[in-house]
Structure formats: C-alpha cells, structure tokens
Design a protein around this motif. Structure first.
Motif, mmCIF file in Angstrom:
data_model
loop_
_atom_site.group_PDB
_atom_site.id
_atom_site.type_symbol
_atom_site.label_atom_id
_atom_site.label_comp_id
_atom_site.label_asym_id
_atom_site.label_seq_id
_atom_site.Cartn_x
_atom_site.Cartn_y
_atom_site.Cartn_z
ATOM 1 N N SER A 162 -29.935 -1.243 -30.658
ATOM 2 C CA SER A 162 -30.413 -1.635 -29.507
ATOM 3 C C SER A 162 -30.244 -3.241 -29.269
ATOM 4 N N MET A 163 -30.579 -3.864 -30.305
ATOM 5 C CA MET A 163 -30.745 -5.235 -30.036
ATOM 6 C C MET A 163 -29.003 -5.815 -29.788
ATOM 7 N N SER A 164 -28.035 -5.172 -30.478
ATOM 8 C CA SER A 164 -26.706 -5.268 -30.137
ATOM 9 C C SER A 164 -26.677 -5.183 -28.675
ATOM 10 N N GLY A 165 -25.555 -5.700 -28.274
ATOM 11 C CA GLY A 165 -24.810 -5.771 -26.934
ATOM 12 C C GLY A 165 -23.860 -4.938 -26.457
ATOM 13 N N MET A 166 -23.737 -3.861 -27.421
ATOM 14 C CA MET A 166 -22.376 -3.014 -27.168
ATOM 15 C C MET A 166 -22.832 -1.640 -26.483
ATOM 16 N N ALA A 167 -22.243 -1.352 -25.171
ATOM 17 C CA ALA A 167 -22.523 -0.151 -24.326
ATOM 18 C C ALA A 167 -22.054 0.903 -25.261
ATOM 19 N N HIS A 168 -20.782 1.007 -25.947
ATOM 20 C CA HIS A 168 -20.507 2.347 -26.557
ATOM 21 C C HIS A 168 -21.522 2.771 -27.690
ATOM 22 N N MET A 169 -22.252 1.706 -28.364
ATOM 23 C CA MET A 169 -23.230 2.021 -29.239
ATOM 24 C C MET A 169 -24.361 2.426 -28.837
ATOM 25 N N HIS A 170 -24.913 1.999 -27.474
ATOM 26 C CA HIS A 170 -26.105 2.082 -26.960
ATOM 27 C C HIS A 170 -26.002 3.554 -26.371
ATOM 28 N N ALA A 171 -24.684 4.005 -26.103
ATOM 29 C CA ALA A 171 -24.614 5.340 -25.526
ATOM 30 C C ALA A 171 -24.939 6.504 -26.633
ATOM 31 N N HIS A 172 -25.135 6.101 -27.933
ATOM 32 C CA HIS A 172 -25.550 6.939 -29.064
ATOM 33 C C HIS A 172 -27.093 6.862 -29.441
ATOM 34 N N SER A 173 -27.593 6.059 -28.849
ATOM 35 C CA SER A 173 -29.148 5.943 -29.060
ATOM 36 C C SER A 173 -30.063 6.896 -28.331
ATOM 37 N N TYR A 174 -29.792 7.509 -27.179
ATOM 38 C CA TYR A 174 -30.601 8.502 -26.606
ATOM 39 C C TYR A 174 -32.008 8.492 -26.657
ATOM 40 N N PRO A 175 -32.634 7.598 -25.619
ATOM 41 C CA PRO A 175 -31.877 6.332 -25.239
ATOM 42 C C PRO A 175 -31.907 5.032 -25.675
ATOM 43 N N LEU A 176 -31.577 4.095 -25.249
ATOM 44 C CA LEU A 176 -31.733 2.566 -25.826
ATOM 45 C C LEU A 176 -33.204 2.344 -26.006
ATOM 46 N N TYR A 177 -33.572 1.768 -27.328
ATOM 47 C CA TYR A 177 -34.921 1.294 -27.531
ATOM 48 C C TYR A 177 -35.335 0.401 -26.563
ATOM 49 N N GLU A 178 -36.680 0.528 -26.164
ATOM 50 C CA GLU A 178 -37.449 -0.322 -25.321
ATOM 51 C C GLU A 178 -37.511 -1.747 -25.847
ATOM 52 N N GLY A 179 -37.658 -2.765 -24.962
ATOM 53 C CA GLY A 179 -37.974 -3.860 -25.644
ATOM 54 C C GLY A 179 -36.741 -4.984 -25.734
ATOM 55 N N PHE A 180 -35.439 -4.719 -25.457
ATOM 56 C CA PHE A 180 -34.323 -5.433 -25.572
ATOM 57 C C PHE A 180 -33.749 -5.865 -24.253
ATOM 58 N N ARG A 181 -33.206 -6.889 -24.158
ATOM 59 C CA ARG A 181 -32.432 -7.221 -22.938
ATOM 60 C C ARG A 181 -31.210 -8.010 -23.375
ATOM 61 N N HIS A 182 -30.142 -7.966 -22.525
ATOM 62 C CA HIS A 182 -28.792 -8.561 -22.962
ATOM 63 C C HIS A 182 -28.403 -9.467 -21.792
ATOM 64 N N ILE A 183 -27.783 -10.717 -22.148
ATOM 65 C CA ILE A 183 -27.477 -11.461 -21.260
ATOM 66 C C ILE A 183 -25.865 -11.690 -21.396
ATOM 67 N N MET A 184 -25.142 -12.564 -20.669
ATOM 68 C CA MET A 184 -23.771 -12.645 -20.756
ATOM 69 C C MET A 184 -23.098 -13.456 -22.091
ATOM 70 N N ASP A 185 -22.314 -13.324 -22.777
ATOM 71 C CA ASP A 185 -21.687 -13.742 -23.683
ATOM 72 C C ASP A 185 -21.045 -14.997 -23.417
ATOM 73 N N PRO A 186 -20.956 -16.304 -24.237
ATOM 74 C CA PRO A 186 -20.517 -17.348 -24.081
ATOM 75 C C PRO A 186 -18.861 -17.471 -24.805
ATOM 76 N N CYS A 187 -18.128 -16.704 -24.346
ATOM 77 C CA CYS A 187 -16.801 -16.863 -24.335
ATOM 78 C C CYS A 187 -15.968 -17.036 -22.908
ATOM 79 N N TRP A 188 -15.569 -18.085 -22.891
ATOM 80 C CA TRP A 188 -15.003 -18.512 -21.727
ATOM 81 C C TRP A 188 -13.737 -17.472 -21.251
ATOM 82 N N TYR A 189 -12.897 -17.142 -22.093
ATOM 83 C CA TYR A 189 -11.805 -16.487 -21.698
ATOM 84 C C TYR A 189 -12.197 -15.088 -21.155
ATOM 85 N N GLY A 190 -13.330 -14.486 -21.512
ATOM 86 C CA GLY A 190 -13.708 -13.159 -21.051
ATOM 87 C C GLY A 190 -14.739 -13.393 -19.599
ATOM 88 N N GLU A 191 -15.351 -14.541 -19.646
ATOM 89 C CA GLU A 191 -16.477 -14.791 -18.719
ATOM 90 C C GLU A 191 -16.393 -15.977 -17.721
#
Length: 460
Positions: A162-191
């Motif tokens: 849940s602390m990780s920022g990977m949607a494909h992992m969150h999909a198996h948590s049913y649902p994502l645990y409460e209390g975590f937020r995710h912001i953009m990553d600092p990779c220029w090539y992608g963002e």
C-alpha cells in the motif's frame, strides 16, 4: 549440473508444487521455469550447463558475488556456536550486538539503533508501525498519513504494498490500506515536459510533496517514504535539485523522512547508504538484500536518536517483532560480508571504476533505434525501450517488448530485468572489465534481436 531428464523432472515438480512470486502462473507452467543450479563470482549456471552473467546480482542483492567460501564458513561456525536464539524477553547475543554497532558506524550520524527482520517488506512494515507509534507517543495521533511516490516499491506485504506506488499491486489489496498517498516520481524521461530542464523538473517533482502535504493537512502527515533511487520501478534517478528541495519541505513541516535503502544500501551507488550520497537526513533507513549479499535472509530498520528518545520516554512495550529478528547466523554472515566489502574496497571502487564502466557501456546504446534513453548511477542502470525516440512514445501493451528483450538477454547469456519496457541492471560490485565487455556484447545482440522482432512498430 543436472542431465536433461533431471531438468525436465525438476520443471515438472516445480509446476506441480511451487507458487512463484510475481508470476503469471499459467504462462510460467506452459514454458517451465529456468533451473539455476550453481553460482560463482559474477556468474550463475543453469541446469543445461549454460553460464549466465548475472547482471542483477541475483535480485539487487549479491554485491560480493556468488559462492564466497568465507560467508559459508561464517555461517557454519555460528551454527556450531549458537544456531538460533530469539531477541525477545530482554535477551541478546554477540552477533546481533556486533552487527548493530557496525551498522550504526556505517549509517548517517543520527542513526544509531537497529531493529532486525528478514526481508525488505518486513522492514518497511516495521517502519510504518514505528512511524505511527512515534506520533502517538508525541501526542499527535492524527499524524497517520504516509506519502510516497508512484512507481515506488517498498515491499509486497499488504501494508508495504500500500505504501508502494504500483497500481498492479494495489489491485490485489482489496482495497488499498488507508493512510497512504502517492505523488509523481522524479524521473524526467517519464514525467518531464518538453523543454523543461532537469533542474526545473527536479524542483517541480519535489514540490509535489508540499502540494500533497497541504492538500491533506500538515497536521495529518506522519512521513515521506522514498527510495533515494527508485529501483524496481525502473531505476528512476532524481535530478540533483530534487533531494535538497525534499529535505527543505520535510524540515519545514516537521514530518519524518523514511529512506528505503533495501536496494541502494551497502555500496550500490558508491556510498554505504545512498542517503549519504544525496546529503539527506532520514529519520529511518530500511535495509535488506545486500547486507548479507543475499546469502541468508536479513533486514532491518536503522532508527534516528529522536525516535528512540520518544520510545525511552515511555515505559510501555513497542508491541512488534519477529521470531527471526537478529538471527545469530544471519548476523554473523552480515558481519563477514561487510568485512569483505571493506577489505576489498568495493564501495569506493564503485566511484573509481565500476560505476563509470557501467555508464560507459550503456552510453554506447543511446543511439540505438529501439532506445529512448540510457541512465545510470553507480551500479544501477536502465535502458528505455520506446516505439518513437522523438516523442518518447511507448509501445502498445506495456511490458510486451520488455519481455521479448529480456528473453533475448537470457539466451545471450546475460541477465537484465524488464520493468515493463525498461531494461534494468544491478551488477555485483565485483565486476571487472571482462564482465563489462561481455555485457556490452550481449546488450548489443539482445537489442538488435528485439529490434528485428518489433521493427514494424518503430517510428521512422
């Protein structure tokens, strides 16, 4: 080595009884698992006798290479002396004391106490509980939110995922645990935006943290959790402006900083911990993997003096622990592993030779028709595979081309990992010029073979 009959039998038994991590079990069983039977230095061998250059150090782990006799002897000696005892109930033993002191010496000055586990996931679960418990002890129980980043990987247990920022992992948590937020990553090539400098992008990515703090309320934020360099998300290296701005924001709002060094710890980018390279001041460092070079499971959390003082100010228990916390054999192996790294100067060697050598190899492929970008820091590297170099357009069905390329790498006798369509590498710290030359030849062949497979999808 095994013969062909034994290999077939092993694959059949594996399919019948072994559930693999992070695997599509239908396709895995259709093709069968690769059977690795031996390792030596920078190489592993499969059951069919093929020697393979290990470009992933096992899994970001075997920093001193495979099959060092000294580590086996350290484990054997400790097993004869004290094979196991727990560290519950006011109990300790010499190896855990010695290793705790050694890690405190290697870590940033403010981090002097260690809590042990057996995996990076355990370490990050421990950190989550410790962070929230700290704020309760400080009289601010509303501080529960932990902010991390998209594409971050902090483990696969429910809380760490849940602390990780990977949607494909969150999909198996049913649902994502409460209390975590995710912001953009600092990779220029992608963002990054076209025309945006690396310096400006780094500041924008860092200020996404401040934006999120203000959005949820500073009084509700417990910590910012981040890998100094994102590993399993695709070796995403922040611009130089990123971490100083993050440190300013963390200090401004008085939140804790958790540095996940499960991949970057123990020399991977040329310092014992990447936090030291970037000059940041984490309150908690989590580690695992290379502390023993993967020879035996061990992980831990190195904790800031301020957090420890809060624990000591209250005479109640911290109700958390594992049977194998501070396992004596694992601690003995870790001590020998760190001793070898110091004696062979493997950490400074990353700056003096191996890091520049990896950068030089990868740079030779930046103009390949399939390659959008190459990047590296220390002994972490990535090659972005794209359909259109000019626009940074990805291939349809993300991950498909990466798997094609990964399989070509294996057939060429070199392990690189595919993170969707990003090929990543994390070699052992012991590589010589011979291994870098082998890697260069294998990369060239694998990229050319992949290009041939997807040539019709490449923009002119």
């Amino acid at each position: 080595m095994t013969n062909q009959h034994q290999t077939t039998q092993l694959k059949e038994l594996d399919a019948l009884h072994h559930l693999h991590p992070f695997s599509d079990h239908t396709s895995l069983r259709a093709g069968g698992a690769r059977v690795i039977v031996r390792g030596d230095g920078p190489y592993v061998w499969d059951s069919e006798g093929n020697r393979i250059l290990d470009g992933m150090a096992g899994l970001w782990t075997a920093n001193i290479g495979h099959s060092r006799r000294e580590l086996a002897e350290a484990a054997y000696a400790q097993m004869l002396e004290l094979p196991f005892y727990n560290t519950f109930f006011r109990t300790t033993h010499p190896p855990v004391v010695a290793l705790s002191r050694k890690l405190a010496e290697l870590a940033p000055d403010n981090l002097n106490q260690v809590f042990f586990g057996s995996s990076g996931s355990e370490s990050n679960d421990t950190a989550i509980r410790l962070i929230r418990h700290y704020w309760v002890l400080k009289g601010e129980p509303k501080r529960r939110i932990i902010i991390s980043r998209k594409s971050a990987y902090h483990g696969s247990t429910i809380a760490a995922a849940s602390m990780s920022g990977m949607a494909h992992m969150h999909a198996h948590s049913y649902p994502l645990y409460e209390g975590f937020r995710h912001i953009m990553d600092p990779c220029w090539y992608g963002e990054g935006k076209d025309g945006e400098s690396l310096a400006d992008f780094g500041l924008r990515a860092a200020r996404a943290l401040e934006d999120e703090i203000l959005a949820v309320g500073p009084e509700n934020v417990a910590a910012f959790a981040a890998e100094p360099v994102q590993g399993a998300g695709g070796v995403k290296i922040p611009p130089e402006t990123y971490w100083p701005e993050v440190q300013r924001i963390v200090d401004k709002y008085g939140i804790l900083l958790l540095a996940d060094e499960v991949i970057t710890g123990f020399g991977r980018i040329g310092t014992w911990f990447a936090s030291q390279h970037y000059g940041i001041r984490p309150h908690i460092i989590t580690f695992a993997k290379a502390v023993t070079s993967g020879y035996i499971p061990l992980s831990g959390v190195i904790v800031d003096d301020e957090i420890v003082a809060a624990l000591l100010a209250h005479d109640d228990d911290f109700h958390h622990g594992y049977t194998f916390s501070g396992h004596p054999v694992a601690c003995a192996v870790a001590l020998k592993n760190l001793e070898i790294m110091e004696e062979e100067r493997l950490v400074p060697r990353v700056n003096e030779f191996t890091g520049p050598a990896l950068a030089e190899v990868l740079a030779k492929f930046k103009d390949h028709p399939l390659v959008g970008e190459v990047r590296s820091i220390g002994l972490l590297g990535a090659i972005e595979l794209v359909a259109d170099k000019r626009t940074r357009r990805r291939f349809a069905d993300p991950g498909r081309v990466g798997l094609i390329c990964r399989d070509h790498f294996f057939r060429e006798g070199f392990v690189m990992r595919a993170v969707f369509d990003t090929m990543v590498t994390s070699p052992p710290l012991i590589w010589t010029q011979e291994q870098f030359d082998e890697a260069e030849a294998a990369i060239g062949r694998a990229l050319d073979l992949t290009l041939s497979d997807v040539a019709g999808e490449i923009a002119a």
